[in-house]
Write an enzyme that holds these catalytic residues in place. Structure first.
Site, PDB file in Angstrom:
ATOM      1  CG  HIS A 187     -28.236 -52.433  87.480  1.00 16.19           C
ATOM      2  ND1 HIS A 187     -27.471 -51.828  86.525  1.00 16.19           N
ATOM      3  CD2 HIS A 187     -29.272 -53.013  86.819  1.00 16.19           C
ATOM      4  CE1 HIS A 187     -28.022 -52.016  85.340  1.00 16.19           C
ATOM      5  NE2 HIS A 187     -29.118 -52.747  85.492  1.00 16.19           N
TER       6      HIS A 187
ATOM      7  CG  ASP B 173     -35.843 -57.838  87.232  1.00 12.00           C
ATOM      8  OD1 ASP B 173     -36.805 -57.578  86.501  1.00 12.00           O
ATOM      9  OD2 ASP B 173     -34.723 -58.143  86.796  1.00 12.00           O
TER      10      ASP B 173
END
Ligand code: CMC
Length: 429
Positions: A307, A364
């Site tokens: 991320h 996710d």
């Protein structure tokens, strides 16, 4: 604004004083707006790694510590105690609603769930196997044709109504997209159901027989929606703000947000994770795929890992990982892909490559396993993300209009093309 300044001196010895701007928490910024005027220089930051593009009071992230808060409330507390509509109210209005405020907000959303009948004819134009995100993007964009005349972005009441319409109609469109995809008749929204129950009914119900909503499924969706509702200035939210900065129609802005969300580096990762798990197939192949992810000559990446902001476990992934077990247990599903995902996580988190780069599972990584357990095809996963993120998008779009510093978004560039040259006629080239 503080009275601190950062001094910048160019190689030519020109000095600029740039005011320091501090938020209530988080790292301070220095305001480079006058840099070009003072020095002739622009800043260069291709992926916006160190650039704040707006002031916002909605969502706060501390990526080092793995903290996420909506309007100051930790995501863990909201996930445990709140519901999606309450979170939507919070994000849009800044405060949690009292009972009367909640009731009226919920009723308002419920009243706007139907879509214009012409949308059905529009949807019939798509091939049955068109990707659901492509259909979402087009249908939400087409709303601009229904709600343009008589809607002024300069009128706060009109802006709020557009936001409510978007939150309310997204599930109806998502369900229609799904029905188109599987070739079943579209279902109308049932206003006696709550937000996620209504969505499940429109997706899995058929006109021929009654449909009973599974409360486990409705609760699981509600949790996922809370966790996906907003995430500061991510790619799709920044897209919505950039389009919004031109004064464009709000439905066009959100359609642009959906386009941005679709990419596998962003919201499309949930679909990509399940495809990746399918490709890995078995625990015995994990080492091979981890090696591929580390190989710089191989484009393969571990989807659902890494991320831009979190250099720690994504707090949403912690919650979803736990929920995954609970939902699968409650639904009586034994999904070998959950075991595969957990083993993959375990191996990657011990690997020097992932440790060094602080690559952890993101939101996710586990969400797709829940969506799959609820009976959704992988192509619908990012559509679910879009329903939830619409709340964040509209809240940020509304805030943009209420912030004094808002101007049209217009980045500059570092030009690398040819320098001035003379045109040569085609027969001389
Ligand atoms: N697998 C293997 N290596 C990775 C991965 C990954 N998933 N993610 C980052 N890296 C490596 C990357 O190769 C680079 O290595 P090096 O320093 O040796 O060049 C380093 O880690 C830093 O990566 P980056 O690409 O510079 O980081 P970024 O901040 O630009 O990208 C990201 C962030 C999320 C796009 C990226 O981590 C990624 O592609 N992850 C997989 C896709 C994914 O799961 N996306 C969902 C994000 S969270 C939900 C959302 O945004 O909607």
């Amino acid at each position: 604004m503080s009275d601190k300044f950062v001094k910048v001196t160019t190689p030519e010895g020109v000095t600029a004083e740039l005011p320091v701007k501090e938020g209530v928490i988080g790292p301070p910024t220095f305001d480079v707006k006058t840099l070009h005027k003072q020095t002739g220089y622009f800043t260069y930051d291709s992926g916006f790694a160190a650039t704040g593009a707006c002031e916002s009071g909605i969502t706060f992230i501390d990526g080092e510590k793995g903290i996420l808060q909506y309007r100051g409330y930790p995501i863990e507390q909201l996930a445990e105690n709140s519901n999606f509509i309450e979170v939507a109210y919070l994000l849009m209005n800044g405060e949690l609603p009292n009972k009367a405020e909640f009731k009226s907000f919920d009723e308002e959303i419920t009243r706007h769930t139907m879509v214009h009948e012409k949308i059905r004819s529009l949807m019939k134009g798509f091939q049955y196997d068109a990707h659901p995100m492509a259909m979402m993007m087009s249908v939400i964009g087409s709303f601009a044709a229904f709600y343009h005349e008589g809607m002024s972005v300069d009128d706060a009441k009109d802006r709020r109504l557009a936001a409510i319409r978007l939150i309310a109609k997204m599930p109806t469109v998502a369900a229609a997209v799904y029905k188109n995809y599987i070739g079943q008749p579209f279902m109308y929204p049932r206003n006696d159901l709550n937000f996620t129950e209504r969505l499940l009914h429109m997706m899995y119900g058929v006109p021929a027989e009654p449909y009973e909503v599974n409360p486990v499924a409705a609760k699981a969706l509600d949790l996922l929606f809370i966790l996906h509702a907003d995430h500061e200035q991510n790619a799709s939210t920044s897209t919505v703000r950039l389009v919004g900065s031109t004064g464009a129609n709000p439905f066009a802005c959100i359609s642009a947000g959906i386009a941005s969300l679709w990419g596998p580096a962003h919201g499309g990762a949930n679909e990509a994770v399940l495809n990746m798990l399918g490709e890995i197939g078995d625990v015995s192949n994990i080492e091979k795929y981890v090696a591929k992810a580390k190989d710089k000559n191989d484009p393969f990446r571990l989807m659902g890992f890494g991320h831009r902001v979190y250099k720690n476990y994504d707090p949403r992934a912690t919650i979803i990982r736990k929920a995954c077990h609970e939902v699968l247990d409650d639904l009586g599903i034994d999904d070998p892909q959950l075991e595969l995902a957990m083993k993959l996580e375990e191996i990657a988190l011990k690997d020097e490559y992932f440790v060094q780069r602080k690559l952890y599972p993101n939101v996710d990584f586990y969400s797709g396993i829940i969506y799959k357990a609820l009976g959704m095809p992988t192509q619908m996963f990012t559509v679910m993300f879009a329903i939830a993120r619409t709340v964040g998008w509209v809240s940020q779009w509304l805030e943009q209009y209420e912030t004094a510093d808002t101007r049209i978004g217009r980045p500059r560039q570092l030009y690398t093309g040819p320098v001035t040259r003379d045109f040569v006629n085609i027969d001389k080239r």
